[in-house]
Write a protein that holds these residues in place. Structure first.
Motif, PDB file in Angstrom:
ATOM      1  N   LEU A   1     -10.716 -11.119  43.265  1.00  0.00           N
ATOM      2  CA  LEU A   1     -11.794 -11.453  42.320  1.00  0.00           C
ATOM      3  C   LEU A   1     -12.157 -12.931  42.415  1.00  0.00           C
ATOM      4  CD1 LEU A   1     -10.426  -9.569  39.162  1.00  0.00           C
ATOM      5  CD2 LEU A   1     -12.099  -8.740  40.841  1.00  0.00           C
TER       6      LEU A   1
ATOM      7  N   TYR B   1      -6.630  -8.845  43.407  1.00  0.00           N
ATOM      8  CA  TYR B   1      -7.761  -7.928  43.542  1.00  0.00           C
ATOM      9  C   TYR B   1      -8.946  -8.578  44.252  1.00  0.00           C
ATOM     10  CZ  TYR B   1      -5.440  -4.593  40.509  1.00  0.00           C
ATOM     11  OH  TYR B   1      -4.558  -3.689  39.986  1.00  0.00           O
TER      12      TYR B   1
ATOM     13  N   MET C   1     -11.742 -14.309  35.133  1.00  0.00           N
ATOM     14  CA  MET C   1     -11.820 -13.479  36.325  1.00  0.00           C
ATOM     15  C   MET C   1     -13.160 -12.767  36.285  1.00  0.00           C
ATOM     16  SD  MET C   1      -8.014 -11.842  36.535  1.00  0.00           S
ATOM     17  CE  MET C   1      -7.544 -11.443  34.868  1.00  0.00           C
TER      18      MET C   1
ATOM     19  N   PHE D   1     -12.823 -16.516  40.489  1.00  0.00           N
ATOM     20  CA  PHE D   1     -11.994 -17.075  39.418  1.00  0.00           C
ATOM     21  C   PHE D   1     -12.571 -18.420  38.986  1.00  0.00           C
ATOM     22  CE2 PHE D   1      -8.179 -19.345  37.891  1.00  0.00           C
ATOM     23  CZ  PHE D   1      -7.651 -18.391  37.021  1.00  0.00           C
TER      24      PHE D   1
ATOM     25  N   ALA E   1      -7.437  -7.540  35.413  1.00  0.00           N
ATOM     26  CA  ALA E   1      -8.057  -7.717  36.724  1.00  0.00           C
ATOM     27  C   ALA E   1      -8.541  -6.377  37.283  1.00  0.00           C
ATOM     28  CB  ALA E   1      -7.061  -8.362  37.692  1.00  0.00           C
TER      29      ALA E   1
ATOM     30  N   HIS F   1      -1.997  -9.098  32.804  1.00  0.00           N
ATOM     31  CA  HIS F   1      -3.044  -9.767  33.578  1.00  0.00           C
ATOM     32  C   HIS F   1      -3.587  -8.830  34.642  1.00  0.00           C
ATOM     33  CE1 HIS F   1      -2.302 -13.744  31.847  1.00  0.00           C
ATOM     34  NE2 HIS F   1      -1.012 -13.376  31.820  1.00  0.00           N
ATOM     35  N   THR F   2      -2.666  -8.056  35.232  1.00  0.00           N
ATOM     36  CA  THR F   2      -3.056  -7.180  36.329  1.00  0.00           C
ATOM     37  C   THR F   2      -4.024  -6.108  35.854  1.00  0.00           C
ATOM     38  OG1 THR F   2      -0.722  -7.448  36.892  1.00  0.00           O
ATOM     39  CG2 THR F   2      -2.042  -6.055  38.329  1.00  0.00           C
TER      40      THR F   2
ATOM     41  N   ALA G   1      -6.035 -12.392  39.577  1.00  0.00           N
ATOM     42  CA  ALA G   1      -7.373 -12.326  40.183  1.00  0.00           C
ATOM     43  C   ALA G   1      -7.244 -12.219  41.703  1.00  0.00           C
ATOM     44  CB  ALA G   1      -8.172 -13.572  39.797  1.00  0.00           C
TER      45      ALA G   1
END
Lengths: 652, 652
Positions: free
Chosen positions: A587, A585, A501, A589, A564, A560-561, A582
């Motif tokens: 993002l 947010y 990410m 990847f 991110a 994971h959150t 990802a």
């Protein structure tokens, strides 16, 4: 005298005291009562009195029923007129001697019995009876339910819906009850701002007032939140004076410690008296038990969790005292502690735990103990109290836990301990929506943590995604290794895309794992034991990258959150994680591989209604729709048993 | 199809059906859901959302904390600048390389670690460090508590105070919740009048609406009480149509049976549909499960107790269904039944019981089962359910009882079963006021009933006043006779004046017991086994009066107060009872004798905190003041042990 001595010692040294909670609470109540603390009363309509507390005993004004009424359809008579009637010597009554009545009708003057319509033979000028009536037969008498002047409710009793019925039936339409005590809440602090969706850096949202208000209302009080006061002695003093005038009790929130800008103690001491500053509890130590005359002024720490504990332990009993009530005893249950809890000898510690029944055992898993972590309070199912003088509790020990939700709910709680994925929240939502009696709780401890929890029989399910570097397969070989005696299933969930990410537009032009070594690049990692950490370790090893040169490799996040989030807020430049995080947010990847994310389910758990309901959800179209919305998932056959390790036969 | 068939059968025969409760409830919910029954939602402020139910999953809008902040007082640095610092190779930072921060301050741009003030050596142009900082040390990171886009609450979840904190911290200020369903209550009946302190003969006070409203509010609904409608088909129809338009659910109160003026079924059938008319429950049989489109219209019986059962069993689940909630499981406890309960095979019966712990056993005593008796509902501590097809439960059998008050309260309940005196209510009041955790429950079964209950170990105390006609002594000889193995105390309470209660002014000029034989005089008696009944039997025998010539001698009341009430309301002319009861109603009183009213207390009960607390109350000035106010008592030494029968030694 005692009070003055304590105060002197306290003021002289400007140290916080370390008084045991029970002692402080008892002395506080004693001092307040001496000063005249007592519940004030008000007269209200009985119709609006449900849940309120009677201020004194209440007596019926009238009888209920308030007249004699017929309990049957028939005729009302004077029983004497029927005496002597038998099968062989019937008695005849003239029309003037009886009145026809329906059930509920008033018994006419001069009558004292009712004869059922079935027992009457009609004649031209009256009726004929073949049996005598006994006085008051089939009559619902005055006062059968309630007699006038009888006590309906005693003092300090909670008014229930049926009590309202009895009061009205007894002719009581207004009632003296304890007025709800008004608690004024004063938020203080230069950095505190009213709740907003877009706070500026350094702003702290004022939500303690909303939490405390809701608690106070649940306990039967009323709450008033005053405007936020800056950290200025005079401003705080003025607001406390106003609140003391307008309210029955006052909470001064934050500034209760002994730091540079902590004015609470000074203010309370100026306006009134300070009994104690500092309790031997954790969280909640820097509390101030103060008062002006009969009105409590409580200095409450600013961290929400500390504040909650202090007002639960000190304010709640005061509201009960106001109402002459003994607080309802907390329900407790015996549980097995999943992890060790260390406690300071100096404090009585309150440790929030998640609870769940796995097999016959109630498992208590300690939650984060940070006093700023309001989410852990929200997730708590129970409270473990470790008394002062104990060093803590060992993993596996039996502990007594105060329940924050009913045992019946806990029995239907699906306990997930394992690897994180946002899809777990969606599963929890679908499960509870479909089966309102069921709940799912998730703890994110990584894949290996999930396996270990399953071995200790602490969870029903564990998300795992563990790469076997020998053959590139996922999960199965780990199962075989860690469950040599079998008794566990592996259920297919999803294939998910792992990747790097990076910020939108990939400003650092990262092309792959190799670029993480570049100077000036800040990486954010997952915790050891998580599948994603194992993956990045493996990828680095494979490519011959030394992880100690990757800046931030030791910076660990648990989901994971949250990885991110660090990238989204610009405090890291790259992190390995799944596409859906990802995506949340926005993002960029860079896909690295597709991994198999499965659910490990021990046989014991398999047969529970919760796991069976979860299997239905996994197979549902609603779940597939959720996955598509989140993105980055390969959907095969969720809910299919990929592998089953039969339990080993017991040797004979 | 099924529905139409049932309806046809039902309408054709005009009989009430006898459908099992569970079946009726399940079909009703199924039909309503098919018609579109579902919880409506609304958007409200999070601050006002405590106790409400989320309509869907709620996700965080911002991270909490939403900026990196210092967890310590010290300096914020870029960790890289400190790398290599050791005890022997210190690192020097210039003023431009760090920022002084307090706990809670935002970490400045470019910094990623905090060094505690204790670990810093100040120099002229900066600081000197003897240890390297690791990235993110002593920093409270963004999202440590809650990450943006994370699910805070799932669908259909109850919002707690701490959830409010988490929502605000996550930037959620408004929230979709299920709107409280509005339940319209329509009272009907020609004889029904609004609550009043001075009803006319034949008036029935409308208090069902107030009971039902309070229950509905406790369950999370809103209640609207419509004006009382007379027993006219058109008027009822019009009001139901209006309520259906304005509300989400409708209760049509009374007229739900199949009598002459019971229009409910007809009206509902005309406006909508009737699924069932008649449930296999008691009380509550004549209920009507009707609806118009997706809106339930419930025909509720008029007797309050029947109505309460019907709305608890049918309406409460509908409110839960609206909120997508599964009602909390009722707590149950095992109890020993003190008296036999007979049940009809045709019905599932709900029997209200009083509960109390005597020794280790939880004793359940069935209360009056009259469906008009709201006071018995108010006094109920538990509900015994006897399933359809069972004939009842024997005395002494173990039964499962649904608890209506917490077990912890029941454990502190002083159980009084014995002779009635209004002073018992005053004792209950004083006891609870002084000891808010304790309650006292009284059942009036007469002195002999009290002795029998003590023998069966069902009570803590029993008021007794039993005259030994051999020597004129009170109570002691009965104790010796009925407790041959001892283990019981007799505690002095009061001397009380028994006499004939007559109407004010003594209109019949009654001078003594002999006058009760006069024709035209109506006597009202106490039940057999009561001390007062034994007294009147004795007095009559002594004077050679035949009791069968006394009119009303078989008319039995259970308390002194209810005897007085009958005389006050002119439905009897004389009754034997105590002065304080006569005094309550302003009756004239002809003293007959002074008797000793004592408390019998078994040894097991003696050591309980409740009995010990009662002894304190008996000795208190407050109790003596109460007695003086009531009048007619001789106060000696209340609380003194008059007699103790030592427990018999076990034979070896």
């Amino acid at each position: 005298m005692l009070r003055d001595e304590i105060k002197e010692v306290h003021m002289a040294f400007q140290y916080l005291t370390n008084v045991p909670l029970a002692k402080a609470r008892a002395e506080y109540e004693e001092v307040l009562i001496k000063e005249g603390f007592a519940g004030k009363t008000e007269n209200i309509s009985v119709m609006e009195s449900c849940g309120r507390i009677t201020a004194h005993a209440v007596y019926a004004q009238i009888c209920a029923p308030h007249y004699h009424s017929s309990a049957m359809d028939g005729i009302a008579v004077n029983a004497k007129d029927t005496f002597g009637a038998t099968e062989t010597t019937p008695v005849h009554l003239k029309t003037s001697q009886f009145t026809v009545v329906d059930t509920g009708d008033a018994i006419p003057e001069g009558c004292d019995a009712v004869i059922m319509v079935e027992d009457i033979v009609q004649e031209q000028d009256g009726v004929c009876l073949y049996a005598a009536a006994s006085p008051w037969q089939h009559v619902r008498q005055i006062g059968e339910d309630i007699c006038a002047e009888e006590m309906i409710l005693c003092s300090c009793q909670k008014i229930t819906p049926s009590a309202i019925g009895a009061l009205i039936a007894g002719g009581v339409l207004e009632i003296d009850v304890f007025r709800r005590p008004v608690v004024g809440i004063i938020p203080t602090g230069d950095e505190i701002v009213p709740p907003t969706k877009s706070p500026k850096k350094g702003d702290i949202l004022e939500f303690n007032g909303s939490i405390f208000s809701a608690m106070i209302r649940e306990w039967g009080g009323e709450a008033v939140i005053y405007p936020i006061v800056p950290d200025r002695l005079e401003a705080i003093e003025e607001m406390v004076k106003r609140a003391v005038k307008e309210c029955d009790m006052v909470l001064l929130n934050a500034g209760s410690s002994a730091g540079r800008e902590d004015y609470s103690c000074q203010v309370i001491d100026k306006i009134g008296d300070v009994l104690y500053h500092g309790l031997a509890i954790k969280p909640g130590k820097p509390a101030i038990l103060g008062y002006r005359r009969e009105k409590p002024i409580l200095g409450v720490p600013g961290y929400p969790v500390s504040g909650i504990i202090v007002i639960e332990e000190i304010l709640h009993p005061l509201i009960d005292l106001w109402n002459h009530r003994k607080g309802e005893e907390h329900p407790y249950a015996d549980a097995v502690l999943s992890r060790a809890v260390v406690s300071g000898l100096k404090y009585h510690e309150f440790v929030r735990v998640r609870l769940g029944y796995v097999g016959e055992r109630l498992i208590a898993s300690p939650l984060s103990r940070g006093s700023g972590v309001i989410s852990s309070f929200m997730k708590a199912d129970g409270m473990l109290e470790i008394p002062q003088g104990l060093e803590g509790c060992e993993a596996g020990s039996r502990v007594k836990v105060r329940l924050l939700r009913p045992l019946s709910e806990l029995k239907q709680m699906l306990v997930d301990i394992g690897s994180h994925d946002p899809l777990l929240d969606e599963l929890a939502d679908l499960l509870h929506r479909k089966n309102p009696e069921m709940y799912m709780s998730s703890a994110h401890v990584g894949s290996m943590g999930g396996i270990m929890a399953a071995r200790r029989k602490e969870n029903h399910i564990a998300g795992i995604h563990l790469l076997d570097v020998k053959d590139g397969s996922y999960n199965v070989s780990f199962l075989k290794k860690y469950f040599p005696n079998g008794g566990v299933r592996l259920v297919e969930c999803v294939g998910r895309t792992q990747g790097l990410m990076v910020a939108p537009g990939n400003p650092h032009n990262i092309q792959g794992i190799e670029d993480l070594q570049h100077s000036g690049l800040r990486y954010v990692n997952r915790q050891k034991g998580s599948g994603t950490r194992i993956l990045i370790d493996y990828l680095c090893k494979e490519k011959g990258i030394r992880t100690d040169v990757i800046y931030g490799y030791e910076r660990e996040e648990f989901t994971h959150t949250s990885v991110a989030a660090q990238i989204a807020w610009g405090t890291a430049d790259a992190g390995l994680g799944i596409f859906s995080a990802a995506n949340l947010y926005g993002l960029d990847f860079l896909p690295v591989c597709i991994e198999q994310y499965d659910l490990l389910i021990p046989d014991d758990a398999w047969d529970t209604p919760m796991v069976q309901a979860l299997m239905e959800i996994l197979k549902s179209d609603a779940f597939k729709a959720s996955l598509k919305k989140m993105g980055g998932y390969e959907i095969g056959e969720p809910g299919r048993v990929r592998e089953r390790l039969e339990p080993a036969k017991k040797s004979e």
